[in-house]
Design a protein around this motif. Structure first.
Motif, PDB file in Angstrom:
ATOM      1  N   SER A 190       1.815  47.495 -17.409  1.00 34.14           N
ATOM      2  CA  SER A 190       1.473  48.872 -17.764  1.00 34.14           C
ATOM      3  C   SER A 190       1.524  49.777 -16.541  1.00 34.14           C
ATOM      4  O   SER A 190       0.925  49.479 -15.502  1.00 34.14           O
ATOM      5  N   SER A 191       2.216  50.885 -16.670  1.00 38.69           N
ATOM      6  CA  SER A 191       2.329  51.817 -15.536  1.00 38.69           C
ATOM      7  C   SER A 191       0.972  52.340 -15.104  1.00 38.69           C
ATOM      8  O   SER A 191       0.679  52.430 -13.899  1.00 38.69           O
ATOM      9  N   TYR A 192       0.135  52.702 -16.071  1.00 37.01           N
ATOM     10  CA  TYR A 192      -1.155  53.274 -15.704  1.00 37.01           C
ATOM     11  C   TYR A 192      -2.088  52.207 -15.131  1.00 37.01           C
ATOM     12  O   TYR A 192      -2.922  52.502 -14.266  1.00 37.01           O
ATOM     13  N   CYS A 193      -1.953  50.962 -15.554  1.00 39.37           N
ATOM     14  CA  CYS A 193      -2.720  49.883 -14.934  1.00 39.37           C
ATOM     15  C   CYS A 193      -2.247  49.666 -13.503  1.00 39.37           C
ATOM     16  O   CYS A 193      -3.062  49.452 -12.589  1.00 39.37           O
ATOM     17  N   GLN A 194      -0.937  49.724 -13.283  1.00 43.43           N
ATOM     18  CA  GLN A 194      -0.411  49.566 -11.930  1.00 43.43           C
ATOM     19  C   GLN A 194      -0.945  50.660 -11.000  1.00 43.43           C
ATOM     20  O   GLN A 194      -1.221  50.397  -9.827  1.00 43.43           O
ATOM     21  N   LYS A 195      -1.094  51.847 -11.529  1.00 44.92           N
ATOM     22  CA  LYS A 195      -1.636  52.947 -10.725  1.00 44.92           C
ATOM     23  C   LYS A 195      -3.000  52.583 -10.159  1.00 44.92           C
ATOM     24  O   LYS A 195      -3.278  52.800  -8.966  1.00 44.92           O
ATOM     25  N   VAL A 196      -3.876  52.016 -10.979  1.00 43.46           N
ATOM     26  CA  VAL A 196      -5.216  51.630 -10.529  1.00 43.46           C
ATOM     27  C   VAL A 196      -5.167  50.375  -9.667  1.00 43.46           C
ATOM     28  O   VAL A 196      -5.884  50.278  -8.651  1.00 43.46           O
ATOM     29  N   LEU A 197      -4.314  49.427 -10.021  1.00 42.21           N
ATOM     30  CA  LEU A 197      -4.186  48.218  -9.221  1.00 42.21           C
ATOM     31  C   LEU A 197      -3.751  48.537  -7.791  1.00 42.21           C
ATOM     32  O   LEU A 197      -4.244  47.934  -6.831  1.00 42.21           O
ATOM     33  N   VAL A 198      -2.845  49.483  -7.638  1.00 49.75           N
ATOM     34  CA  VAL A 198      -2.428  49.897  -6.293  1.00 49.75           C
ATOM     35  C   VAL A 198      -3.632  50.367  -5.488  1.00 49.75           C
ATOM     36  O   VAL A 198      -3.813  49.990  -4.325  1.00 49.75           O
ATOM     37  N   PHE A 254      -6.260  51.107 -22.175  1.00 53.40           N
ATOM     38  CA  PHE A 254      -6.475  50.542 -20.848  1.00 53.40           C
ATOM     39  C   PHE A 254      -5.567  51.243 -19.839  1.00 53.40           C
ATOM     40  O   PHE A 254      -4.568  51.855 -20.238  1.00 53.40           O
ATOM     41  N   PRO A 255      -5.990  51.223 -18.551  1.00 52.78           N
ATOM     42  CA  PRO A 255      -7.052  50.421 -17.961  1.00 52.78           C
ATOM     43  C   PRO A 255      -8.435  51.056 -18.115  1.00 52.78           C
ATOM     44  O   PRO A 255      -8.558  52.269 -18.268  1.00 52.78           O
ATOM     45  N   VAL A 256      -9.440  50.201 -18.029  1.00 50.77           N
ATOM     46  CA  VAL A 256     -10.839  50.609 -17.927  1.00 50.77           C
ATOM     47  C   VAL A 256     -11.463  49.785 -16.813  1.00 50.77           C
ATOM     48  O   VAL A 256     -11.258  48.567 -16.747  1.00 50.77           O
ATOM     49  N   LEU A 257     -12.213  50.451 -15.956  1.00 51.99           N
ATOM     50  CA  LEU A 257     -12.936  49.779 -14.882  1.00 51.99           C
ATOM     51  C   LEU A 257     -14.409  49.734 -15.251  1.00 51.99           C
ATOM     52  O   LEU A 257     -14.972  50.754 -15.673  1.00 51.99           O
ATOM     53  N   VAL A 258     -15.032  48.583 -15.093  1.00 53.43           N
ATOM     54  CA  VAL A 258     -16.463  48.445 -15.316  1.00 53.43           C
ATOM     55  C   VAL A 258     -17.127  48.205 -13.966  1.00 53.43           C
ATOM     56  O   VAL A 258     -16.764  47.269 -13.243  1.00 53.43           O
ATOM     57  N   ASP A 259     -18.071  49.064 -13.639  1.00 60.19           N
ATOM     58  CA  ASP A 259     -18.786  48.969 -12.367  1.00 60.19           C
ATOM     59  C   ASP A 259     -20.273  48.839 -12.667  1.00 60.19           C
ATOM     60  O   ASP A 259     -20.912  49.795 -13.123  1.00 60.19           O
ATOM     61  N   GLU A 260     -20.812  47.646 -12.426  1.00 56.13           N
ATOM     62  CA  GLU A 260     -22.222  47.370 -12.690  1.00 56.13           C
ATOM     63  C   GLU A 260     -22.623  47.778 -14.111  1.00 56.13           C
ATOM     64  O   GLU A 260     -23.649  48.418 -14.334  1.00 56.13           O
ATOM     65  N   GLY A 261     -21.769  47.446 -15.068  1.00 53.92           N
ATOM     66  CA  GLY A 261     -22.059  47.711 -16.473  1.00 53.92           C
ATOM     67  C   GLY A 261     -21.615  49.067 -16.978  1.00 53.92           C
ATOM     68  O   GLY A 261     -21.663  49.313 -18.185  1.00 53.92           O
ATOM     69  N   ARG A 262     -21.191  49.946 -16.104  1.00 57.06           N
ATOM     70  CA  ARG A 262     -20.750  51.287 -16.507  1.00 57.06           C
ATOM     71  C   ARG A 262     -19.232  51.296 -16.657  1.00 57.06           C
ATOM     72  O   ARG A 262     -18.506  50.924 -15.728  1.00 57.06           O
ATOM     73  N   SER A 276       5.209  55.755 -11.860  1.00 58.42           N
ATOM     74  CA  SER A 276       5.921  56.822 -12.572  1.00 58.42           C
ATOM     75  C   SER A 276       7.403  56.843 -12.194  1.00 58.42           C
ATOM     76  O   SER A 276       8.284  56.894 -13.056  1.00 58.42           O
ATOM     77  N   LEU A 277       7.676  56.814 -10.902  1.00 61.18           N
ATOM     78  CA  LEU A 277       9.067  56.841 -10.456  1.00 61.18           C
ATOM     79  C   LEU A 277       9.763  55.509 -10.685  1.00 61.18           C
ATOM     80  O   LEU A 277      10.975  55.465 -10.914  1.00 61.18           O
ATOM     81  N   PHE A 278       9.009  54.428 -10.632  1.00 61.41           N
ATOM     82  CA  PHE A 278       9.577  53.108 -10.910  1.00 61.41           C
ATOM     83  C   PHE A 278      10.149  53.075 -12.320  1.00 61.41           C
ATOM     84  O   PHE A 278      11.329  52.770 -12.521  1.00 61.41           O
ATOM     85  N   TYR A 279       9.328  53.415 -13.304  1.00 62.01           N
ATOM     86  CA  TYR A 279       9.786  53.375 -14.694  1.00 62.01           C
ATOM     87  C   TYR A 279      10.631  54.600 -15.061  1.00 62.01           C
ATOM     88  O   TYR A 279      11.553  54.499 -15.883  1.00 62.01           O
ATOM     89  N   GLY A 280      10.321  55.746 -14.461  1.00 66.35           N
ATOM     90  CA  GLY A 280      11.130  56.934 -14.724  1.00 66.35           C
ATOM     91  C   GLY A 280      12.589  56.700 -14.372  1.00 66.35           C
ATOM     92  O   GLY A 280      13.497  57.112 -15.108  1.00 66.35           O
ATOM     93  N   ASP A 281      12.820  56.025 -13.256  1.00 65.58           N
ATOM     94  CA  ASP A 281      14.180  55.723 -12.824  1.00 65.58           C
ATOM     95  C   ASP A 281      14.874  54.762 -13.785  1.00 65.58           C
ATOM     96  O   ASP A 281      16.090  54.798 -13.946  1.00 65.58           O
ATOM     97  N   TRP A 282      14.098  53.902 -14.437  1.00 64.29           N
ATOM     98  CA  TRP A 282      14.684  53.006 -15.438  1.00 64.29           C
ATOM     99  C   TRP A 282      15.168  53.784 -16.665  1.00 64.29           C
ATOM    100  O   TRP A 282      16.163  53.419 -17.281  1.00 64.29           O
ATOM    101  N   VAL A 283      14.460  54.846 -17.010  1.00 64.61           N
ATOM    102  CA  VAL A 283      14.820  55.650 -18.169  1.00 64.61           C
ATOM    103  C   VAL A 283      15.945  56.621 -17.839  1.00 64.61           C
ATOM    104  O   VAL A 283      16.895  56.803 -18.612  1.00 64.61           O
ATOM    105  N   ASN A 284      15.853  57.266 -16.681  1.00 66.15           N
ATOM    106  CA  ASN A 284      16.864  58.236 -16.246  1.00 66.15           C
ATOM    107  C   ASN A 284      16.991  58.086 -14.733  1.00 66.15           C
ATOM    108  O   ASN A 284      16.172  58.604 -13.980  1.00 66.15           O
TER     109      ASN A 284
END
Length: 217
Positions: free
Chosen positions: A11-19, A51-59, A165-173
């Protein structure tokens, strides 16, 4: 462990947070969305169930930009994702939103149509995505002039958004030779260890990409 991330590696948006997490070697538990029961657990934490969702001490913290700003505030590291200077911070936020809204969302439209059981508007969606992405590429080509990273000399929230965004954007165009600065910037992002890791961890899921993943990355 105080942090838990509900995510999928392709997932692109998951990768954003993983980075962001990997940039600062922030420890966290990974709840992979394909594991049994993880989707149900996510829906209990965040009824939107995206997703993604981050849980921090139950929040539970949702939405990628908010998650990264939360990390910057509550779990800071050597990389600061939002600069202290207010004007520079606005530039970072602008570019973060630009990559999400005008690059990733444009690419996602044609992917979504391709995933439909009867993709009867695929050609139209492909043409619309190409037009939208070319406009975005042209704006970014000028905006990146003289910059190493999206908002200047320092890696930031904007680059976390830019990488997938640019990784997958380049795959599309594919980003053409008309945008040399943007192409070079994408190359720098791919060489960044945090995003290189995201790309590698998502590699085995490339069959999920309905338009056919290219061999160039």
């Amino acid at each position: 462990m105080s942090l838990t991330l509900y995510a999928h590696p392709f997932s692109s948006y998951c990768q954003k947070v993983l980075v962001a997490l990997w940039e600062n070697d922030t420890p966290f538990a990974y709840r992979h969305m394909e594991e049994p029961g993880v989707g149900d657990d996510l829906a209990k934490l965040w009824p939107i169930a995206k997703f993604p969702v981050l849980v921090d001490e139950g929040r539970a913290i949702a939405e990628t930009s908010i998650i990264i700003e939360h990390l910057d505030l509550q779990h800071p590291g050597k990389v600061r994702f939002l600069p202290d200077d207010p004007a520079t911070a606005l530039e970072v936020r602008l570019l973060d939103r630009f990559f999400d809204q005008y690059v990733m969302n444009a690419a996602s439209g044609v992917v979504g149509e391709a995933l439909r059981k009867t993709p009867d508007r695929l050609q139209e969606a492909t043409e619309n995505a190409a037009r939208a992405l070319d406009v975005a590429y042209g704006w970014l080509e000028k905006r990146l002039d003289g910059r190493e990273w999206a908002a200047g000399d320092d890696f930031s929230l904007a680059d976390c958004a830019a990488a997938p965004s640019l990784f997958y954007g380049d795959w599309v165009n594919q980003i053409s030779d008309a945008y040399p600065q943007l192409r070079a910037y994408r190359t720098r992002l791919l060489a960044r260890p945090s995003f290189a890791r995201a790309v590698e961890e998502g590699r085995k899921y490339r069959s999920y990409f309905p338009l056919g993943a290219p061999d160039r990355d």
